[in-house]
Scaffold this active site. Structure first.
Site, mmCIF file in Angstrom:
data_model
loop_
_atom_site.group_PDB
_atom_site.id
_atom_site.type_symbol
_atom_site.label_atom_id
_atom_site.label_comp_id
_atom_site.label_asym_id
_atom_site.label_seq_id
_atom_site.Cartn_x
_atom_site.Cartn_y
_atom_site.Cartn_z
ATOM 1 N N VAL A 262 43.402 -37.066 -80.331
ATOM 2 C CA VAL A 262 42.252 -37.737 -80.961
ATOM 3 C C VAL A 262 42.118 -39.208 -80.554
ATOM 4 C CG1 VAL A 262 41.923 -36.273 -82.996
ATOM 5 C CG2 VAL A 262 43.552 -38.189 -83.096
ATOM 6 N N THR B 294 46.720 -43.251 -83.633
ATOM 7 C CA THR B 294 46.150 -41.947 -84.014
ATOM 8 C C THR B 294 45.215 -42.102 -85.204
ATOM 9 O OG1 THR B 294 48.039 -40.733 -83.148
ATOM 10 C CG2 THR B 294 46.744 -39.627 -84.839
ATOM 11 N N TYR C 77 51.860 -45.943 -90.924
ATOM 12 C CA TYR C 77 51.143 -44.825 -91.549
ATOM 13 C C TYR C 77 50.182 -45.343 -92.623
ATOM 14 C CZ TYR C 77 50.571 -40.285 -93.941
ATOM 15 O OH TYR C 77 50.071 -39.136 -94.525
ATOM 16 N N ASN D 139 47.126 -31.976 -80.606
ATOM 17 C CA ASN D 139 47.949 -32.317 -79.439
ATOM 18 C C ASN D 139 49.368 -31.753 -79.564
ATOM 19 O OD1 ASN D 139 49.235 -33.953 -81.269
ATOM 20 N ND2 ASN D 139 49.159 -35.807 -80.021
ATOM 21 N N LYS E 295 28.599 -39.284 -85.807
ATOM 22 C CA LYS E 295 27.334 -40.021 -85.715
ATOM 23 C C LYS E 295 26.436 -39.383 -84.655
ATOM 24 C CE LYS E 295 25.751 -44.573 -84.263
ATOM 25 N NZ LYS E 295 26.200 -45.780 -83.581
ATOM 26 N N ASN F 172 36.984 -42.349 -82.968
ATOM 27 C CA ASN F 172 36.435 -41.305 -82.094
ATOM 28 C C ASN F 172 35.738 -40.210 -82.886
ATOM 29 O OD1 ASN F 172 37.132 -42.416 -79.596
ATOM 30 N ND2 ASN F 172 39.245 -41.658 -79.771
#
Ligand code: NAD
Ligand code: UDP
Length: 316
Positions: A57, A90, A143, A32, A103, A97
């Site tokens: 993401v 994120t 973080y 991004n 998967k 995601n």
């Protein structure tokens, strides 16, 4: 193989994309551009096997791939503290995601985790078995806890859904294409020294870090991704430890060799909250399972990095 690299336009991601293309893979770079830049991957844009996807993401994505390297996340304290809520989203939504994608398309997925999962460690050097000492409510938590939650999601998708995962815990890494103003110690000191400005040592400079050159790190990441029967987590870093004060002197010495006129001195600034006192990886597992250890000396790696910054940050 077709390989997705999230955060591929960042510092480490751009080197990883380059190496994977060189190995003959197709690479899809997803970014991004929060902290990454097109400049980092401009030389790859005309490559037949390279695709660039502007995407965040935190939103789902569907692409048919064999491998996913999940690097999307700001990594320097200035950047990840700029919008802490976005940082944790994120890490956590990004992991969800990308694991969902892995998967669905049956891809193997590697998470770029961090030594920050050990927080301000009470065990030294840090082994993967150490659970860490993280402040859950401090300014680094967005973080650290985001990355810890991402590791949890990786393990749970593995146990619950048999997703083929790998986790690497990356220790301080440096090299060309670090953003010059991202506030990390390597970029700060080099940029300051090249400009003849004082080097900003936070606190007394007695805190320690261990610096790994990006080419060594990328080699370790790829070995881990292709390793069978070992999912990690595995530490990847260079165990040679320096105090920050020592490191400042090393940079001054090296930059002095390329620009003898530099007049840099050292200037002490207050130590930021929760700054880890010591950090050094135990890389026994990486050595045993991946036959990996760093090859590039600090001297050689820093010379390459200084040349990079010199060509970008100072007038020709
Ligand atoms: P970087 O900031 O240069 O790269 C991160 C990349 O992710 C950037 O290109 C950025 O634009 C992208 N990004 C950020 N948020 C995004 C989002 N929501 N959606 C899509 N893309 C997004 O940092 P780096 O040093 O290259 O770090 C890469 C990864 O390695 C990060 O996950 C970081 O946590 C991890 N890591 C790095 C170090 C280090 O010393 N460099 C140490 C430990 C872990
Ligand atoms: N640091 C410093 N001067 C700077 C930037 C950082 O003394 O200009 C220190 C910082 O306080 C920390 C170490 O250098 O102790 C490494 O900082 P960095 O942000 O590079 O990485 P991290 O703290 O995430 O390991």
């Amino acid at each position: 193989m077709r390989i997705l690299v999230t955060g591929g336009a960042g510092f480490i991601g751009s080197h990883l994309c380059e190496r994977l293309l060189h190995q003959g893979h197709e690479v899809i770079c997803l970014d991004n551009f929060f902290t990454g830049s097109k400049d980092n991957i401009r030389h790859l844009l005309t490559h037949d096997h390279f695709e660039l996807m502007r995407h965040d993401v935190i939103q789902p994505v569907l692409v048919e791939v064999d491998r996913i390297y999940n690097l999307a996340c700001p990594a320097s304290p200035i950047h990840y503290q700029y919008n802490p809520v976005k940082t944790i989203k994120t890490s956590v939504l990004g992991a969800l995601n990308m694991l969902g994608l892995a998967k669905r398309v049956k891809a193997r997925i590697l998470q770029a985790s961090t030594s920050e999962v050990y927080g301000d460690p009470r065990e030294h050097p840090q082994k993967e078995s150490y659970w860490g000492n993280v402040n859950p409510i401090g300014i680094r938590s967005c973080y650290d806890e985001g990355k810890r939650a991402a590791e949890t999601l990786f393990m749970d998708y593995h146990r619950q859904n048999k997703v083929d995962i790998r986790i690497v815990r990356i220790f301080n890494t440096y090299g060309p294409r670090m953003a010059p103003h991202d506030g990390r110690v390597v970029s700060n000191f080099i940029v300051q020294a090249l400009a003849g400005k004082p080097l900003t040592v936070y606190g007394e400079g007695t805190q320690t870090r261990s610096f790994c050159y990006v080419d060594d790190l990328v080699e370790g990441m790829i070995r881990m991704m292709e390793c069978e029967g070992f999912i990690g987590p595995v530490n990847l870093g260079n165990p040679t430890e320096h105090t920050i004060m020592d490191f400042a002197r090393i940079i001054l010495g090296l930059v002095g060799q390329v620009t003898p006129s530099t007049g840099s001195k050292i200037l002490h600034h207050p130590l930021p909250a929760d700054d880890p006192v010591q950090r050094k990886p135990d890389i026994t597992l990486a050595h045993q399972h991946l036959n990996w250890s760093p090859k590039i000396s600090l001297d050689e790696g820093l010379k390459n990095t200084i040349e990079y910054f010199r060509s970008r940050c100072t007038p020709a």
